[in-house]
Motif scaffolding. Structure first.
Motif, short mmCIF file in Angstrom:
data_model
loop_
_atom_site.label_atom_id
_atom_site.label_comp_id
_atom_site.label_asym_id
_atom_site.label_seq_id
_atom_site.Cartn_x
_atom_site.Cartn_y
_atom_site.Cartn_z
N MET A 1 -8.81 -5.44 12.58
CA MET A 1 -10.03 -5.49 13.37
C MET A 1 -10.39 -4.15 14.00
SD MET A 1 -11.32 -8.43 12.93
CE MET A 1 -12.61 -8.47 14.17
N ARG A 2 -9.50 -3.16 13.85
CA ARG A 2 -9.84 -1.81 14.30
C ARG A 2 -10.94 -1.20 13.42
NH1 ARG A 2 -3.93 0.69 13.96
NH2 ARG A 2 -4.11 -0.42 12.00
N ARG A 30 -4.76 -6.97 14.31
CA ARG A 30 -5.00 -5.57 14.66
C ARG A 30 -4.86 -4.69 13.44
NH1 ARG A 30 -0.61 -2.13 17.96
NH2 ARG A 30 0.41 -2.47 15.95
N GLY A 31 -3.89 -4.98 12.60
CA GLY A 31 -3.61 -4.16 11.44
C GLY A 31 -2.25 -3.50 11.56
N SER A 32 -1.63 -3.22 10.45
CA SER A 32 -0.29 -2.66 10.43
C SER A 32 -0.33 -1.14 10.54
CB SER A 32 0.40 -3.06 9.11
OG SER A 32 -0.32 -2.53 8.02
N PRO A 33 0.82 -0.51 10.79
CA PRO A 33 0.86 0.96 10.77
C PRO A 33 0.33 1.48 9.44
CG PRO A 33 2.90 0.08 11.64
CD PRO A 33 2.12 -1.10 11.13
N GLU A 34 -0.37 2.62 9.49
CA GLU A 34 -1.10 3.07 8.31
C GLU A 34 -0.76 4.51 7.95
OE1 GLU A 34 -5.31 3.20 9.28
OE2 GLU A 34 -4.79 3.24 11.38
N GLN A 35 -1.28 4.93 6.80
CA GLN A 35 -1.01 6.27 6.29
C GLN A 35 -1.80 7.35 7.02
OE1 GLN A 35 1.21 6.97 3.90
NE2 GLN A 35 1.76 4.84 3.59
N GLY A 105 -2.86 -12.75 13.03
CA GLY A 105 -1.52 -12.32 12.64
C GLY A 105 -0.81 -11.69 13.83
N ALA A 106 0.10 -12.43 14.44
CA ALA A 106 0.77 -11.98 15.67
C ALA A 106 2.16 -11.45 15.36
CB ALA A 106 0.86 -13.13 16.67
N ASP A 194 6.57 1.71 15.29
CA ASP A 194 5.63 2.01 16.38
C ASP A 194 6.35 2.32 17.69
OD1 ASP A 194 3.42 1.83 14.83
OD2 ASP A 194 2.75 -0.12 15.56
N GLY A 195 7.49 3.01 17.58
CA GLY A 195 8.17 3.45 18.78
C GLY A 195 9.09 2.44 19.42
#
Length: 258
Positions: A1-2, A30-35, A105-106, A194-195
């Motif tokens: 949704m970003r 939200r979406g997963s980590p991306e390139q 998707g949580a 993501d840290g």
């Protein structure tokens, strides 16, 4: 949704649901980590001051859900030759009932609570972006219970659905054994994403009777009402059809799945 324009997405979702005869089950997140670093900004979506990309995704989602309800919100143009109906206009096409078929998707327990508060169905995969030291299926079962508790507290007036994803590979022939024999020793994995810590659920691979025994102990599958199977699409349609048949014919009956 970003990456999504909420109003345009409502139009697309409404059209898809009407075309499919009201069968659309729409999963968003939200979406997963991306390139790409801040890839959403290339699409014109920039977080507001003090807002993270996750905050922006939730803001987009809130607007999407609001407009999806079908209430009028736009002031009509007073054209004498082509008059609009009285009152505010809604987005078209509108599909009644779609609002209750939106899934989020949580990836954490906190996000599951937020999902319930927004009135969306819960979709939880084989990854949680947290780790408490308990097995993945137990942590996911906790996530599901928190979702259900928050849903009851919100008082939405309808029953949500909960889905979990699993990688399940019954070994019923030599090809299955060559491809997935090593996965029979699969275990949960803990890593950093993501840290922070994240826990990845194990792959279920083995003889059908072994899978039945193992899956019967999966607390999250027992707590959910829908199971999504992840399949390795790089192996082709024919093999994946074989995998699905193997689950349906050799595993599902032993667990009472339907």
């Amino acid at each position: 949704m970003r990456y999504e324009n909420p109003l345009y997405m409502v139009e697309d979702a409404g059209a898809a649901d009407l075309i499919s005869g009201g069968r659309l089950q729409l999963g968003i997140s939200r979406g997963s980590p991306e390139q790409v670093i801040k890839g959403y900004e290339y699409f014109g979506h920039v977080p507001e001051p003090g807002e993270t990309d996750a905050d922006m995704a939730r803001r987009h989602t809130a607007r999407f859900l609001e407009v999806l309800e079908g209430e009028g919100f736009a002031e009509p143009n007073p054209r004498p030759m082509f008059p609009n109906p009285p009152g505010l206009l809604r987005l078209e096409p509108h599909s009644p009932g779609l609002r209750r078929r939106i899934w989020w998707g949580a990836g954490s327990r906190a996000t599951a609570i937020w999902t319930a508060q927004q009135g969306m169905n819960l979709m939880s995969s084989t990854l949680l972006t947290e780790d408490t030291g308990v097995p993945f299926h137990r942590l996911q079962a906790e996530q599901i219970q928190l979702f259900r508790d928050a849903w009851a507290e919100a008082g939405h007036g309808w029953e949500p659905r909960v889905s979990v994803s699993r990688s399940i590979f019954p070994i019923v022939n030599d090809l299955d054994r060559r491809l997935f024999g090593l996965e029979t020793r699969s275990q949960d994995q803990v890593g950093f994403l993501d840290g922070g810590k994240a826990r990845f659920g194990k792959t279920y691979a083995g003889e059908p009777d072994q899978l039945v025994e193992q899956l019967a102990e999966d607390e999250a599958i027992a707590a959910a009402d829908t199971l999504l199977l992840t399949i390795p699409n790089q192996l082709g349609v024919d093999y994946n059809a074989h995998l699905l048949r193997s689950v349906v014919e050799h595993v599902a009956p032993g667990l009472g799945w339907r």
